[in-house]
Write a protein that holds these residues in place. Structure first.
Motif, PDB file in Angstrom:
ATOM      1  N   ASP A 108       1.934  90.348  17.347  1.00 59.56           N
ATOM      2  CA  ASP A 108       2.199  91.316  18.377  1.00 59.56           C
ATOM      3  C   ASP A 108       3.701  91.794  18.179  1.00 59.56           C
ATOM      4  O   ASP A 108       4.491  91.409  17.376  1.00 59.56           O
ATOM      5  N   GLU A 109       3.951  92.463  19.371  1.00 64.32           N
ATOM      6  CA  GLU A 109       5.203  93.490  19.139  1.00 64.32           C
ATOM      7  C   GLU A 109       6.506  92.180  19.248  1.00 64.32           C
ATOM      8  O   GLU A 109       7.629  92.727  18.971  1.00 64.32           O
ATOM      9  N   ASN A 110       6.394  91.171  19.789  1.00 66.94           N
ATOM     10  CA  ASN A 110       7.143  90.082  19.662  1.00 66.94           C
ATOM     11  C   ASN A 110       7.298  89.335  18.593  1.00 66.94           C
ATOM     12  O   ASN A 110       7.940  88.247  18.611  1.00 66.94           O
ATOM     13  N   TYR A 111       6.631  89.738  17.651  1.00 61.34           N
ATOM     14  CA  TYR A 111       6.558  88.917  16.247  1.00 61.34           C
ATOM     15  C   TYR A 111       5.842  87.728  16.344  1.00 61.34           C
ATOM     16  O   TYR A 111       6.209  86.876  15.476  1.00 61.34           O
ATOM     17  N   ASN A 112       5.120  87.535  17.363  1.00 59.95           N
ATOM     18  CA  ASN A 112       4.294  86.105  17.663  1.00 59.95           C
ATOM     19  C   ASN A 112       2.921  86.371  16.866  1.00 59.95           C
ATOM     20  O   ASN A 112       2.296  87.311  16.850  1.00 59.95           O
TER      21      ASN A 112
END
Length: 159
Positions: A108-112
């Motif tokens: 995702d956008e938070n690198y999760n």
């Protein structure tokens, strides 16, 4: 180029006004010499790369970003590998060996790391027959769903 010419004109005008206001003496001579040095720097500005620090900083930040992306990719690959191992351990607990496990995941956008779906193909697997006859498919789905914090309907098992 236009900014350079404007800088020269403004500097000459400012230096002229300041030199008219200054009293005669050693201080005025020192300030005029200082203005001359500053004027030389202004004139040489287009020929000297003044953005060296900025460019090096940009390259440095770009390298840091590249290293961070490599680390995140490594961490995600390692995490996916651990998930595969743990899913196979869960399957072994239910007596299923050599199952083909696939996961659909993204970052995702938070690198999760986000896992969307797990597909397990039992076609070439071995199921131990010494276990009681139970609805093993539903229990496997529930167990893997709980492990991955995923709805058990997103765990698909093919016989």
């Amino acid at each position: 180029m236009k900014e350079w010419v404007i800088g020269i004109v403004v500097s000459v005008f400012a230096f002229s006004v300041i030199s008219l206001v200054l009293p005669n003496g050693s201080t005025a001579k020192f300030i005029k010499q200082l203005f001359s040095v500053i004027m030389i720097f202004i004139l040489l500005q287009p020929f000297v790369n003044t953005n060296t620090f900025y460019e090096q900083s940009f390259v440095y930040n770009d390298k840091i970003s590249f290293i961070q992306n490599d680390f995140l990719e490594y961490a995600h690959d390692k995490s996916v590998s651990i998930h595969y191992e743990n899913i196979n351990k869960i399957l072994l607990n239910f007596g299923v060996e050599n199952a083909n496990v696939d996961m659909l995941y993204y970052t995702d956008e938070n690198y999760n790391l986000k896992i969307e779906k797990v597909v397990i193909n039992l076609e070439n697997s071995v199921i131990k027959t010494d276990r009681e006859h139970i609805d093993i498919i539903d229990q496997i789905k529930t167990s893997i769903g709980n492990y991955l914090s995923l709805d058990k309907n997103l765990v698909v098992i093919y016989d």
